[in-house]
Design a protein around this motif. Structure first.
Motif, PDB file in Angstrom:
ATOM      1  N   LEU A  68       0.961  -5.980   3.126  1.00 31.94           N
ATOM      2  CA  LEU A  68      -0.093  -5.505   2.348  1.00 31.94           C
ATOM      3  C   LEU A  68      -1.188  -6.016   1.702  1.00 31.94           C
ATOM      4  CD1 LEU A  68      -0.246  -2.863   0.723  1.00 31.94           C
ATOM      5  CD2 LEU A  68       1.212  -3.857  -1.096  1.00 31.94           C
ATOM      6  N   LEU A  72      -5.082  -4.719   2.570  1.00 29.61           N
ATOM      7  CA  LEU A  72      -5.842  -4.515   1.414  1.00 29.61           C
ATOM      8  C   LEU A  72      -7.279  -5.313   1.875  1.00 29.61           C
ATOM      9  CD1 LEU A  72      -3.521  -3.677  -1.621  1.00 29.61           C
ATOM     10  CD2 LEU A  72      -4.997  -1.856  -0.188  1.00 29.61           C
ATOM     11  N   LYS A  79      -6.373  -7.880  -4.048  1.00 32.34           N
ATOM     12  CA  LYS A  79      -5.609  -7.562  -5.137  1.00 32.34           C
ATOM     13  C   LYS A  79      -5.150  -8.596  -5.305  1.00 32.34           C
ATOM     14  CE  LYS A  79      -6.903  -2.973  -5.409  1.00 32.34           C
ATOM     15  NZ  LYS A  79      -7.731  -2.718  -6.368  1.00 32.34           N
ATOM     16  N   LEU A  84      -0.457  -6.153  -6.178  1.00 33.03           N
ATOM     17  CA  LEU A  84       0.429  -5.828  -5.012  1.00 33.03           C
ATOM     18  C   LEU A  84       1.878  -5.579  -5.195  1.00 33.03           C
ATOM     19  CD1 LEU A  84      -1.008  -8.568  -2.648  1.00 33.03           C
ATOM     20  CD2 LEU A  84      -1.454  -6.269  -2.341  1.00 33.03           C
ATOM     21  N   MET A  87       1.845  -1.938  -6.663  1.00 33.81           N
ATOM     22  CA  MET A  87       1.648  -0.694  -5.361  1.00 33.81           C
ATOM     23  C   MET A  87       2.992  -0.742  -4.529  1.00 33.81           C
ATOM     24  SD  MET A  87      -2.184  -1.444  -3.650  1.00 33.81           S
ATOM     25  CE  MET A  87      -3.531  -1.125  -4.485  1.00 33.81           C
ATOM     26  N   VAL A  91       5.031   2.609  -3.882  1.00 36.50           N
ATOM     27  CA  VAL A  91       5.481   3.301  -2.628  1.00 36.50           C
ATOM     28  C   VAL A  91       6.770   3.208  -2.452  1.00 36.50           C
ATOM     29  CG1 VAL A  91       5.181   2.840  -0.283  1.00 36.50           C
ATOM     30  CG2 VAL A  91       3.295   2.740  -1.846  1.00 36.50           C
ATOM     31  N   LEU A 117      -2.185   3.206  -2.830  1.00 35.00           N
ATOM     32  CA  LEU A 117      -2.230   2.896  -1.225  1.00 35.00           C
ATOM     33  C   LEU A 117      -2.601   3.894  -0.661  1.00 35.00           C
ATOM     34  CD1 LEU A 117      -2.000   0.540   0.395  1.00 35.00           C
ATOM     35  CD2 LEU A 117       0.332   1.129   0.578  1.00 35.00           C
ATOM     36  N   LYS A 118      -2.337   5.167  -0.700  1.00 33.91           N
ATOM     37  CA  LYS A 118      -2.509   6.444  -0.064  1.00 33.91           C
ATOM     38  C   LYS A 118      -4.004   6.539  -0.027  1.00 33.91           C
ATOM     39  CE  LYS A 118      -1.664  11.409   0.382  1.00 33.91           C
ATOM     40  NZ  LYS A 118      -0.720  12.483  -0.050  1.00 33.91           N
TER      41      LYS A 118
END
Length: 147
Positions: A68, A72, A79, A84, A87, A91, A117-118
Motif C-alpha cells: 500500500l 501511494l 503517507k 496507511l 486506510m 478497506v 484509497l478508492k
C-alpha cells in the motif's frame, strides 16, 4: 531428478496460480447479481486485477502495508504509517486485518463506499494527464548563461 520447480519456473508457476485464483474471483463477481447493472464490468475487473497484482509485493495474493505504501508513493502521495493503517482498516473492514485481500479490494472499487484509497486510485489517471513533462534533454548551457 526432482520435479520441484526452482528459480524462474517456480516464480512463473506461482504467478500463474495467482492469476487463476484472481480470475476465479473475477468470475464470481461477474455472476453476482449485485454488480449486474455495472457497465463494462469485465474490463474493469481485468484492470483492477492488473493493479492488484502490481502491488502484491509478497506474492501471497494480498496487499500488505508495504504494498500500500509503494502504491501511494508511486502515485506521489506518500503517507505516514498511521495513515496507511487507517486506510487499510477502512478497506479491509477492521483494524485487526493487516492485509487487503483481492475480495476486499474489489468490494472497495465496485462498492458504494467512498474509501480514501478508492478515490486516490480513481483519480490517478486524471492527475497523470495534467502533469505532462518535457521528455527532451535540457537545453545546452554556455558560460554567458551563468549568473
Amino acid at each position: 531428478m526432482d520435479n520441484i520447480a526452482q528459480g524462474g519456473k517456480a516464480y512463473g508457476l506461482l504467478k500463474s496460480q495467482q492469476e487463476e485464483k484472481l480470475d476465479s474471483i473475477n468470475e464470481a463477481f461477474l455472476s453476482d447479481p449485485t454488480y449486474a447493472e455495472e457497465e463494462d464490468l469485465s474490463s474493469k475487473l481485468e484492470m483492477f486485477k492488473k493493479k492488484y497484482v502490481e502491488f502484491d509485493l509478497n506474492d501471497k495474493g494480498e496487499i500488505d502495508l508495504m504494498g500500500l505504501k509503494r502504491m501511494l508513493e508511486k502515485l506521489g502521495l506518500a503517507k505516514t504509517h498511521l495513515e496507511l493503517k487507517k486506510m487499510m482498516a477502512e478497506v479491509a473492514g477492521g483494524p485487526s486485518k493487516d492485509t487487503i485481500s483481492y475480495n476486499d479490494f474489489l468490494n472497495m472499487m465496485l462498492g458504494k463506499r467512498h474509501a480514501i484509497l478508492k478515490l486516490i486510485l480513481m483519480f490517478e489517471g486524471m492527475g497523470k494527464e495534467q502533469e505532462e513533462k518535457d521528455v527532451a534533454p535540457p537545453p545546452r548551457k554556455t558560460f554567458s548563461d551563468l549568473p
